[in-house]
Design an enzyme around this catalytic site. Structure first.
Site, PDB file in Angstrom:
ATOM      1  CD  GLU A   1      -4.710  -7.811   1.627  1.00 54.84           C
ATOM      2  OE1 GLU A   1      -5.572  -7.105   2.161  1.00 54.84           O
ATOM      3  OE2 GLU A   1      -3.481  -7.601   1.743  1.00 54.84           O
TER       4      GLU A   1
ATOM      5  CD  GLU B   1      -2.865  -1.223   2.372  1.00 60.66           C
ATOM      6  OE1 GLU B   1      -2.719  -0.405   3.305  1.00 60.66           O
ATOM      7  OE2 GLU B   1      -3.783  -2.059   2.343  1.00 60.66           O
TER       8      GLU B   1
HETATM    9  C1  XIL Z   1      -6.306  -6.057   8.302  1.00 65.65           C
HETATM   10  C2  XIL Z   1      -6.671  -7.204   9.232  1.00 65.65           C
HETATM   11  O1  XIL Z   1      -7.576  -8.053   8.561  1.00 65.65           O
HETATM   12  C3  XIL Z   1      -7.270  -6.663  10.505  1.00 65.65           C
HETATM   13  O2  XIL Z   1      -7.486  -7.709  11.446  1.00 65.65           O
HETATM   14  C4  XIL Z   1      -6.342  -5.612  11.132  1.00 65.65           C
HETATM   15  O3  XIL Z   1      -6.969  -5.044  12.247  1.00 65.65           O
HETATM   16  C5  XIL Z   1      -5.999  -4.538  10.109  1.00 65.65           C
HETATM   17  O4  XIL Z   1      -5.451  -5.134   8.955  1.00 65.65           O
HETATM   18  N1  XIL Z   1      -5.004  -4.584   3.604  1.00 65.65           N
HETATM   19  C6  XIL Z   1      -3.990  -5.378   4.090  1.00 65.65           C
HETATM   20  C7  XIL Z   1      -4.241  -6.209   5.298  1.00 65.65           C
HETATM   21  O5  XIL Z   1      -2.927  -5.467   3.462  1.00 65.65           O
HETATM   22  O6  XIL Z   1      -3.080  -6.370   6.071  1.00 65.65           O
HETATM   23  C8  XIL Z   1      -5.348  -5.642   6.160  1.00 65.65           C
HETATM   24  O7  XIL Z   1      -5.609  -6.577   7.187  1.00 65.65           O
HETATM   25  C9  XIL Z   1      -6.579  -5.397   5.306  1.00 65.65           C
HETATM   26  C10 XIL Z   1      -6.281  -4.382   4.230  1.00 65.65           C
END
Ligand code: XIL
Length: 349
Positions: A241, A137
């Site tokens: 994701e 990101e």
């Molecule tokens: C999220 C997790 O799912 C949560 O449990 C945590 O509180 C925050 O992070 N993009 C990503 C992930 O790359 O690491 C994130 O995961 C969701 C968005």
């Protein structure tokens, strides 16, 4: 566990790996039902949180690897492709990495922290964690580099440094740039960033496209354009994701989740059939697209296992009942699950 249904990993074997992100409960065996779904259906795993910087490296010389060790053991016991998530992100990094008290650390100190972290974590799982989300990101919505603490301390080439350090620590690991909402104009920024890395000869294997989707966005032409843009740079694409949020959207959320609000939480007692069908249709069109691009798409990973595990129960609004995945709150496959299986059957036989 439902043993009657075909395993997703078998259905997609001739196309791409299929995975899920695991939470600590599943890794430590406290959620046996969730772990069983993972063993049955997935041949790749990603850690939801347990490898993030502040969870393994909260103090300068203190590493805490017990959960991460169990995660890697779980993947090896089940013959899975094991992903590491994530090395360099603007979130979940302790203050000491960038500052001593109120004083910002100089560039060399911050770079040394980055190298120490990457070499220790990647080095520990050398040859065992097969692919790393090296930088996560890094971009703003307009495609410019996010003003993260990393950019502030190190300048634009922090991304290249992270890839160099990761490759140094495990030359055989696949290395990825991972981001969300990769549609124009952010897509153009991502393509430019990745093109620079490739031109500099850095060992980047693939771009991870997160795919935290909604029922109607991104559109399929947008999904295709994103895959083609990175394929055009000679890279693989991984859907890293995946989930599809069916709850009311929340405009202009900043970095923090909104407090619970019943008017934004319509499906507390269950997903109405028509919405379940809309979700199934959406998953069908997404997987039909991924399957068309199976020469380029090498993995599709869901973010979480069942609806009850989903991060979308607390983001962008706290305390909602979300339904974004293929398995419901009691671990049963939903209409969306069967729609995904059907796409594999139609494309692969
Ligand atoms: C999220 C997790 O799912 C949560 O449990 C945590 O509180 C925050 O992070 N993009 C990503 C992930 O790359 O690491 C994130 O995961 C969701 C968005």
């Amino acid at each position: 566990m439902n043993t009657q249904v075909m395993a997703l990993k078998d259905a997609f074997k001739r196309a791409f790996r299929i995975g899920a992100s695991l939470n600590t409960e599943q890794v430590l065996g406290r959620d046996a039902r969730g772990a069983a779904i993972v063993r049955q259906h997935y041949d790749s795993i990603t850690p939801e949180n347990l490898l993030k910087w502040s969870n393994v490296h909260s103090t300068p010389n203190g590493f805490e690897f017990s959960a991460a060790d169990r995660y890697v053991d779980f993947g090896e016991e089940n013959g899975m492709f094991i992903v590491g998530h994530t090395l360099v992100w603007h979130r979940d990094v302790p203050e000491w990495v960038f500052r001593a008290g109120n004083e910002p650390l100089g560039r060399d100190r911050v770079l040394a922290h980055m190298r120490h972290h990457i070499s220790t974590v990647v080095g520990r799982y050398k040859g065992r964690i097969h692919g790393w989300d090296v930088v996560n990101e890094a971009l703003n919505g307009d495609g410019t580099l996010r003003r993260s603490p990393w950019l502030n301390a190190l300048g634009e080439d922090y991304v290249a440094h992270a890839f160099r350090f990761a490759h140094e620590a495990d030359p055989s690991a696949e290395l990825y740039y991972n981001d969300f909402a990769l549609e124009p104009p952010k897509l153009d920024g991502a393509v430019a960033l990745v093109r620079r890395l490739v031109a500099e000869g850095l060992p980047i294997t693939a771009v991870g496209v997160q795919h935290h989707d909604k029922l109607h966005s991104p559109t399929i032409p947008e999904v295709e354009a994103t895959i083609e843009a990175f394929a055009g740079l000679g890279l693989k694409v991984m859907i890293t994701e995946l989930d599809v949020n069916v709850l009311p959207p929340v405009p202009n959320q900043a970095g923090t989740a909104r407090k619970p609000d019943p008017s934004l939480n319509p499906y507390v007692v269950g997903l109405p059939d028509d919405v379940g069908q809309a979700l199934a249709k959406r998953y069908a069109e997404l997987f039909a697209t991924f399957l068309r691009y199976r020469d380029v798409v090498s993995r599709v990973t869901f973010w979480n296992v069942t609806d009850g595990d989903s991060w979308l129960n607390d983001w962008p609004v706290l305390g909602r009942t979300s339904h974004p995945l293929l398995f419901d709150r009691v671990g049963q496959p939903k209409a969306a699950f069967f729609a995904v299986l059907e796409q594999a059957r139609a494309a692969l036989g």
